[in-house]
Scaffold this motif. Structure first.
Motif, PDB file in Angstrom:
ATOM      1  N   ALA A   1       4.722   8.156 -11.777  1.00  0.00           N
ATOM      2  CA  ALA A   1       4.737   7.925 -10.335  1.00  0.00           C
ATOM      3  C   ALA A   1       6.064   8.439  -9.784  1.00  0.00           C
ATOM      4  CB  ALA A   1       4.576   6.442 -10.022  1.00  0.00           C
ATOM      5  N   VAL A   2       5.988   9.228  -8.711  1.00  0.00           N
ATOM      6  CA  VAL A   2       7.180   9.853  -8.144  1.00  0.00           C
ATOM      7  C   VAL A   2       7.280   9.490  -6.665  1.00  0.00           C
ATOM      8  CG1 VAL A   2       8.380  12.022  -7.685  1.00  0.00           C
ATOM      9  CG2 VAL A   2       7.025  11.771  -9.776  1.00  0.00           C
ATOM     10  N   LEU A   3       8.424   8.960  -6.258  1.00  0.00           N
ATOM     11  CA  LEU A   3       8.722   8.727  -4.846  1.00  0.00           C
ATOM     12  C   LEU A   3       9.807   9.715  -4.454  1.00  0.00           C
ATOM     13  CD1 LEU A   3       8.287   6.927  -2.301  1.00  0.00           C
ATOM     14  CD2 LEU A   3      10.238   5.581  -3.074  1.00  0.00           C
ATOM     15  N   THR A   4       9.443  10.741  -3.677  1.00  0.00           N
ATOM     16  CA  THR A   4      10.399  11.772  -3.292  1.00  0.00           C
ATOM     17  C   THR A   4      11.190  11.335  -2.060  1.00  0.00           C
ATOM     18  OG1 THR A   4       8.800  12.880  -1.867  1.00  0.00           O
ATOM     19  CG2 THR A   4       8.855  13.538  -4.189  1.00  0.00           C
ATOM     20  N   GLN A   5      12.189  12.128  -1.706  1.00  0.00           N
ATOM     21  CA  GLN A   5      12.970  11.811  -0.509  1.00  0.00           C
ATOM     22  C   GLN A   5      12.133  11.919   0.755  1.00  0.00           C
ATOM     23  OE1 GLN A   5      16.778  13.645   0.067  1.00  0.00           O
ATOM     24  NE2 GLN A   5      17.276  13.617  -2.113  1.00  0.00           N
ATOM     25  N   GLN A   6      11.192  12.849   0.759  1.00  0.00           N
ATOM     26  CA  GLN A   6      10.363  13.053   1.936  1.00  0.00           C
ATOM     27  C   GLN A   6       9.178  12.103   1.892  1.00  0.00           C
ATOM     28  OE1 GLN A   6       9.193  17.085   2.542  1.00  0.00           O
ATOM     29  NE2 GLN A   6       7.981  16.655   4.376  1.00  0.00           N
ATOM     30  N   THR A   7       9.026  11.330   2.959  1.00  0.00           N
ATOM     31  CA  THR A   7       7.928  10.372   3.030  1.00  0.00           C
ATOM     32  C   THR A   7       6.677  11.079   3.525  1.00  0.00           C
ATOM     33  OG1 THR A   7       9.483   8.576   3.505  1.00  0.00           O
ATOM     34  CG2 THR A   7       7.160   8.189   4.011  1.00  0.00           C
ATOM     35  N   GLU A   8       5.657  11.139   2.656  1.00  0.00           N
ATOM     36  CA  GLU A   8       4.428  11.853   2.989  1.00  0.00           C
ATOM     37  C   GLU A   8       3.367  10.854   3.448  1.00  0.00           C
ATOM     38  OE1 GLU A   8       4.390  14.911   3.168  1.00  0.00           O
ATOM     39  OE2 GLU A   8       5.938  15.689   1.829  1.00  0.00           O
ATOM     40  N   LEU A   9       3.107  10.829   4.751  1.00  0.00           N
ATOM     41  CA  LEU A   9       2.038   9.993   5.301  1.00  0.00           C
ATOM     42  C   LEU A   9       1.086  10.881   6.088  1.00  0.00           C
ATOM     43  CD1 LEU A   9       3.959   6.822   6.587  1.00  0.00           C
ATOM     44  CD2 LEU A   9       2.768   7.128   4.425  1.00  0.00           C
ATOM     45  N   LEU A  10      -0.202  10.598   5.958  1.00  0.00           N
ATOM     46  CA  LEU A  10      -1.225  11.381   6.648  1.00  0.00           C
ATOM     47  C   LEU A  10      -1.582  10.730   7.975  1.00  0.00           C
ATOM     48  CD1 LEU A  10      -3.592  12.102   3.629  1.00  0.00           C
ATOM     49  CD2 LEU A  10      -1.636  13.440   4.421  1.00  0.00           C
ATOM     50  N   ASP A  11      -2.124  11.545   8.870  1.00  0.00           N
ATOM     51  CA  ASP A  11      -2.552  11.030  10.175  1.00  0.00           C
ATOM     52  C   ASP A  11      -3.870  10.281   9.991  1.00  0.00           C
ATOM     53  OD1 ASP A  11      -2.842  10.454  12.817  1.00  0.00           O
ATOM     54  OD2 ASP A  11      -3.299  12.488  13.456  1.00  0.00           O
ATOM     55  N   ASP A  12      -3.757   9.114   9.382  1.00  0.00           N
ATOM     56  CA  ASP A  12      -4.925   8.296   9.064  1.00  0.00           C
ATOM     57  C   ASP A  12      -4.502   6.835   9.129  1.00  0.00           C
ATOM     58  OD1 ASP A  12      -7.433   7.467   8.241  1.00  0.00           O
ATOM     59  OD2 ASP A  12      -7.606   9.001   6.684  1.00  0.00           O
ATOM     60  N   SER A  13      -5.382   5.950   8.711  1.00  0.00           N
ATOM     61  CA  SER A  13      -5.092   4.523   8.790  1.00  0.00           C
ATOM     62  C   SER A  13      -4.057   4.129   7.748  1.00  0.00           C
ATOM     63  CB  SER A  13      -6.367   3.713   8.597  1.00  0.00           C
ATOM     64  OG  SER A  13      -6.844   3.860   7.273  1.00  0.00           O
ATOM     65  N   LEU A  14      -3.456   2.963   7.977  1.00  0.00           N
ATOM     66  CA  LEU A  14      -2.507   2.407   7.013  1.00  0.00           C
ATOM     67  C   LEU A  14      -3.191   2.214   5.661  1.00  0.00           C
ATOM     68  CD1 LEU A  14       0.338   1.231   6.588  1.00  0.00           C
ATOM     69  CD2 LEU A  14      -0.520  -0.955   7.449  1.00  0.00           C
ATOM     70  N   ALA A  15      -4.434   1.719   5.683  1.00  0.00           N
ATOM     71  CA  ALA A  15      -5.173   1.494   4.438  1.00  0.00           C
ATOM     72  C   ALA A  15      -5.416   2.803   3.702  1.00  0.00           C
ATOM     73  CB  ALA A  15      -6.500   0.803   4.746  1.00  0.00           C
ATOM     74  N   ALA A  16      -5.804   3.843   4.424  1.00  0.00           N
ATOM     75  CA  ALA A  16      -6.088   5.134   3.785  1.00  0.00           C
ATOM     76  C   ALA A  16      -4.841   5.711   3.134  1.00  0.00           C
ATOM     77  CB  ALA A  16      -6.657   6.106   4.800  1.00  0.00           C
ATOM     78  N   ASN A  17      -3.690   5.554   3.782  1.00  0.00           N
ATOM     79  CA  ASN A  17      -2.450   6.057   3.200  1.00  0.00           C
ATOM     80  C   ASN A  17      -2.058   5.273   1.956  1.00  0.00           C
ATOM     81  OD1 ASN A  17      -0.827   8.266   4.804  1.00  0.00           O
ATOM     82  ND2 ASN A  17      -1.903   7.055   6.351  1.00  0.00           N
ATOM     83  N   LEU A  18      -2.316   3.981   1.934  1.00  0.00           N
ATOM     84  CA  LEU A  18      -2.018   3.194   0.738  1.00  0.00           C
ATOM     85  C   LEU A  18      -2.973   3.549  -0.396  1.00  0.00           C
ATOM     86  CD1 LEU A  18      -1.339  -0.296   2.366  1.00  0.00           C
ATOM     87  CD2 LEU A  18       0.339   1.193   1.273  1.00  0.00           C
TER      88      LEU A  18
END
Length: 581
Positions: free
Chosen positions: A428-445
């Protein structure tokens, strides 16, 4: 014009994509041919009927008894007129739907290729270049079937059929017509392509440069204003725009030449056919109505040839787009073997042996001669200033980047030999850049665990102190976060990305500045929750200064990087999480 074999090689991968929908392409071509044949029939029967009616009227006026069946030609005229209208409508509807499907196929293929590229390859071009490949270059390929393949094939087939029909009545006229139409077809395809190849190819390069320049200007507008360089930048864009307009005018003149030649050739073919048919009528071998029918049928070839000059003048644009896309379509550096057997246990040792990375065109390596060993359950901090190589190391461990030198193993197996699905489950990798999609909070999780239920999502949000905030939202877990998380704060977006980690069960966790954008008090709280979750997992922290990161739990080793090189051997730090390795 460039070597035809080279052109075929360039277009072959994309012709292969089109071939997957060959049934739709054949049906679309048949509809196109039916439309053209109906136009030809309409012109021919109308010319024959009008002439036959006039001649019959003259015979009546001269007192000669004559008969004329008006029902059959009248019915044929109505049939051809209705068929032409209906088939043209269906052809446009069906073929444009086919093209949209083909564009979806092409874009999906290209996006999959782009997603598989490693960081070194992606760093070789600007983001605007990649966007141009995915949008403008793919859109340019929409002409491949609808303008460059089907229309010339249909025009050639119908021209051969028409020439054979004319030859049935007047052999010499059929032969001359066939030769004339073939010469015209060759010019409107190969000749116009030769005229426009270099200019149209250059045009798309200039258009790409202008698009990229505009995007970069808008993104860096504040900096350009601050350093008073915006006027110079705008002058450069104006020069690009002027060159683009000039190339458009040059290509427009060549298209106009092709269109003028097409009108002239059609008119010449009609005149020559009429002259030869008139001679045959004078010799008594055909009737007057047929003598008019033949040139009227030839007149319909203007519709068959009308779109060819413009399409082939711009062939260079299609070729240039295909060449650029072909550069992306090769195998990615991090090719993997899906048949590799991997350990069942999560107790995996990570080893880097003299690893180095050099980006394309870089003056010095991003990483050089880096070696480390991370035992199962150990926690390592890699510290260094911006540009020291930490993000490159993150990309290496997530196999987003292949090393230029050295070897990386996980659990005794080369990292590039791990099956993709297994690697993504174990690392599992958490990069410096936060990648979130234009979708619901649930979908991003659920990007971390598509099968996670709402209860698991709430627990993950609770671990990062976002549960109360999410419950207060009007739509709760269904709240859209916006593109890149723009509808929420930077700290909240970072914690949403961190919450995804709690939905995973990896063996190795790589955290690149995990608490960036989060206040110190919240970072301490998150560190405590993270410490419990990281128990018995191997951890690599990437930070600016390990001694200043009190919120990072259990650091046992530290390596310092500067300009991509380790500055000292691993230094032991006894953290609360365990013993040194």
């Amino acid at each position: 014009m460039a070597d035809p074999d080279s052109l075929v090689r360039t277009l072959r991968p994309w012709l292969g994509v089109l071939a997957r929908r060959r049934r739709r392409l054949w049906l679309g071509g048949l509809l196109m041919a039916l439309t053209l044949f109906s136009a030809l029939g309409l012109f021919a029967v109308s010319g024959w009927f009008i002439t036959a009616t006039g001649l019959t009227g003259l015979l009546f006026a001269a007192g000669v008894a004559a008969t004329l069946d008006v029902y059959v030609p009248g019915g044929l005229i109505r049939l051809f007129a209705v068929t032409r209208t209906a088939s043209r409508y269906l052809e446009r509807l069906y073929n444009h739907d086919t093209v949209l499907r083909l564009l979806a196929d092409l874009r999906t293929r290209l996006f999959a290729t782009l997603a598989g590229q490693d960081s070194r390859t992606l760093a070789g071009r600007r983001a605007s270049d990649w966007l141009n490949r995915l949008t403008a270059d793919i859109d340019t390929l929409d002409s491949l079937y609808l303008r460059l393949l089907a229309p010339p094939a249909v025009a050639l087939a119908v021209g051969a059929l028409l020439s054979a029909g004319v030859a049935y009545f007047v052999p010499l006229a059929g032969a001359v017509l066939g030769a004339t139409l073939l010469a015209g077809w060759l010019w409107f395809t190969l000749g116009q392509a030769r005229l426009g190849m270099a200019a149209s190819r250059r045009h798309v390069d200039e258009l790409e440069a202008l698009r990229g320049g505009v995007m970069e200007t808008l993104q860096g507008l504040a900096e350009l204003e601050a350093y008073a360089t915006l006027p110079r930048r705008l002058r450069r864009l104006e020069r690009l725009e002027a060159r683009l307009h000039e190339s458009q005018r040059r290509l427009g003149r060549r298209v106009a030449l092709g269109n003028a030649l097409q009108v002239w050739l059609t008119g010449t073919a009609v005149a020559v056919t009429l002259w030869l048919a008139a001679g045959a009528f004078e010799a008594g071998s055909i009737s007057g109505a047929v003598a008019v029918m033949l040139p009227m049928a030839v007149l319909a070839m203007g519709e068959a040839f009308g779109a060819l000059p413009a399409a082939f003048t711009w062939l260079g644009a299609t070729r240039g787009a295909a060449e650029r896309l072909n550069e992306m379509a090769g195998p990615t550096p991090a090719a993997v073997s899906e048949a590799a057997e991997v350990p069942a246990t999560n107790a995996l040792t990570l080893r880097l042996d003299r690893v180095g990375v050099r980006y394309p065109g870089a003056l010095q390596p991003a990483l050089e001669d880096l070696s480390l060993r991370l035992a199962p359950g150990a926690r390592l901090a890699v510290e260094g200033a911006s540009g020291s190589g930490k993000s490159t190391l993150t990309a290496l461990l997530g196999r987003q980047l292949a090393p230029s030198a050295g070897r990386i193993t996980l659990g005794g197996i080369a990292l590039d030999a791990w099956p993709e699905a297994e690697l993504r489950r174990r690392v599992a990798v958490l990069t410096q850049q936060t990648e979130l999609l234009d979708d619901s909070l649930a979908a991003n999780l659920r990007l971390a665990d598509p099968k996670a239920d709402d209860e698991a999502l709430w627990q993950a949000l609770g671990q990062v102190s976002l549960a109360d905030w999410a419950q207060a939202l009007p739509q709760g877990l269904q709240t859209r976060v916006g593109e890149g998380g723009r509808r929420i704060s930077g700290g909240q977006a970072r914690r949403v990305a961190l919450a995804r980690l709690f939905l995973c069960d990896p063996a190795l966790v790589v955290l690149d500045e995990p608490f960036a954008g989060v206040d110190r008090a919240t970072a301490r709280a998150l560190g405590s929750a993270l410490d419990a979750w990281l128990a018995e997992r191997s951890v690599v922290y990437l930070v600016h200064k390990a001694d200043g990161e009190a919120s990072l739990p259990g650091i046992q080793q530290t390596i310092s990087l500067a300009s991509g090189r380790p500055q000292r051997a691993a230094t032991i730090h006894h953290g609360p999480g365990g013993s040194a390795q």
